[in-house]
Design a protein around this motif. Structure first.
Motif, PDB file in Angstrom:
ATOM      1  N   GLU A 123      62.257  -7.226  42.546  1.00  0.00           N
ATOM      2  CA  GLU A 123      62.689  -8.439  41.845  1.00  0.00           C
ATOM      3  C   GLU A 123      63.573  -8.011  40.675  1.00  0.00           C
ATOM      4  O   GLU A 123      63.209  -7.126  39.893  1.00  0.00           O
ATOM      5  CB  GLU A 123      61.467  -9.212  41.338  1.00  0.00           C
ATOM      6  N   GLY A 124      64.747  -8.615  40.571  1.00  0.00           N
ATOM      7  CA  GLY A 124      65.665  -8.202  39.523  1.00  0.00           C
ATOM      8  C   GLY A 124      66.551  -9.321  39.033  1.00  0.00           C
ATOM      9  O   GLY A 124      66.437 -10.481  39.489  1.00  0.00           O
ATOM     10  N   ASN A 125      67.429  -8.982  38.113  1.00  0.00           N
ATOM     11  CA  ASN A 125      68.365  -9.954  37.560  1.00  0.00           C
ATOM     12  C   ASN A 125      69.514 -10.180  38.534  1.00  0.00           C
ATOM     13  O   ASN A 125      70.154  -9.226  38.991  1.00  0.00           O
ATOM     14  CB  ASN A 125      68.922  -9.463  36.219  1.00  0.00           C
ATOM     15  N   VAL A 126      69.780 -11.417  38.858  1.00  0.00           N
ATOM     16  CA  VAL A 126      70.862 -11.797  39.755  1.00  0.00           C
ATOM     17  C   VAL A 126      71.601 -12.985  39.134  1.00  0.00           C
ATOM     18  O   VAL A 126      71.179 -13.536  38.116  1.00  0.00           O
ATOM     19  CB  VAL A 126      70.344 -12.171  41.163  1.00  0.00           C
ATOM     20  N   GLY A 230      65.778 -12.684  41.419  1.00  0.00           N
ATOM     21  CA  GLY A 230      65.762 -12.721  42.870  1.00  0.00           C
ATOM     22  C   GLY A 230      65.502 -11.360  43.459  1.00  0.00           C
ATOM     23  O   GLY A 230      65.569 -10.330  42.763  1.00  0.00           O
ATOM     24  N   PRO A 231      65.207 -11.295  44.772  1.00  0.00           N
ATOM     25  CA  PRO A 231      64.934 -10.018  45.430  1.00  0.00           C
ATOM     26  C   PRO A 231      66.221  -9.227  45.637  1.00  0.00           C
ATOM     27  O   PRO A 231      67.267  -9.793  45.955  1.00  0.00           O
ATOM     28  CB  PRO A 231      64.315 -10.439  46.773  1.00  0.00           C
ATOM     29  N   ILE A 232      66.131  -7.908  45.442  1.00  0.00           N
ATOM     30  CA  ILE A 232      67.268  -7.014  45.642  1.00  0.00           C
ATOM     31  C   ILE A 232      66.813  -5.861  46.534  1.00  0.00           C
ATOM     32  O   ILE A 232      65.838  -5.180  46.218  1.00  0.00           O
ATOM     33  CB  ILE A 232      67.799  -6.464  44.305  1.00  0.00           C
ATOM     34  N   GLU A 233      67.478  -5.661  47.652  1.00  0.00           N
ATOM     35  CA  GLU A 233      67.174  -4.537  48.531  1.00  0.00           C
ATOM     36  C   GLU A 233      67.700  -3.259  47.896  1.00  0.00           C
ATOM     37  O   GLU A 233      68.891  -3.141  47.627  1.00  0.00           O
ATOM     38  CB  GLU A 233      67.801  -4.752  49.908  1.00  0.00           C
TER      39      GLU A 233
END
Length: 246
Positions: A123-126, A230-233
């Motif tokens: 989970e990160g900044n988007v 949001g999720p980040i691969e």
């Protein structure tokens, strides 16, 4: 009976052929000292005949190419990954595709750099790209094929222009995210394909260089970027060592 069992085993092995790890036939990896790095141009080329040439590039840049990553999708690893540069020249049989060449590059990295990585979703900044007040200003495409290009305006590094052709809103969001170095999620979801020109906008936070990309997106496209989570691969570097001299 034993001969019959052996024959059956050979038939099974023939039906399920063993796969091998993709690898170059020959490869050279050389570290560049500071003086050599200053006089050597940065380059990345896949040439016909299975030849790969990467000159004066950091391991971080090599990983972006090898694994098809955006800059924000790579994490971990030693500090020298971002500073030390290398030249790689490798040759494979035949005329492999880019995908096959990058698979062989991954094998090379594991062998020469003792690279160990794993994938995970964090989970990160988007940013979420949504329709701005007043509505979208996107124009239907008249182009034949998709293209999204970043142009450095004169003088270099001061301002940029992004041009998209036959692009969906998801592809526009991805192109903007590639420039910003952060994931941009398509929250506009406008059906269709569009041509767009975004810019010029400043390449830094200096207002004297021009308007920001955030204001230009809203003024020219009728869209805006909102901070979100949001999720980040991600590809996580667990281990990397400097290669020994060839």
């Amino acid at each position: 009976m034993i001969r019959a069992i052996c024959t059956d085993l050979l038939l099974v092995l023939a039906a399920f052929p063993q796969t091998s790890t993709p690898a170059f036939d020959v490869a050279s990896v050389k570290a560049l000292d500071e003086a050599a790095a200053l006089r050597t141009p940065v380059g990345f080329r896949i040439r016909p005949g299975g030849r790969l040439e990467m000159t004066n590039v950091t391991l971080r840049t090599i990983l972006w190419e090898a694994y098809g990553l955006k800059p924000y999708q790579l994490s971990g690893g030693p500090g020298w990954m971002n500073t030390d540069t290398f030249t790689i020249v490798a040759k494979a049989e035949g005329d492999p595709s880019r995908q096959q060449t990058m698979a062989m590059l991954q094998t090379l990295l594991a062998d020469r750099f003792q690279l160990k990585v794993h994938r995970e979703v964090r989970e990160g900044n988007v940013y979420k790209m949504v329709i701005a007040k007043g509505g979208s200003k996107l124009q239907p495409s008249t182009a034949d094929q998709f293209r999204f290009t970043t142009y450095r305006n004169d003088p270099p590094g001061v301002s940029y222009t992004l041009v998209g052709k036959k692009a969906s809103t998801a592809q526009i969001a991805e192109g903007i995210g590639s420039h910003l170095g952060v994931r941009v999620v398509d929250g506009a979801g406008i059906p269709g394909e569009f041509d767009c020109k975004l810019g010029p906008f400043a390449g830094d936070d200096n207002p004297d260089s021009g308007p920001s990309i955030f204001s230009v997106i809203q003024e020219q496209l009728g869209l805006k970027l909102e901070a979100a989570k949001g999720p980040i691969e991600m590809l996580i570097v667990d281990r990397a060592e400097k290669p020994s001299a060839n």
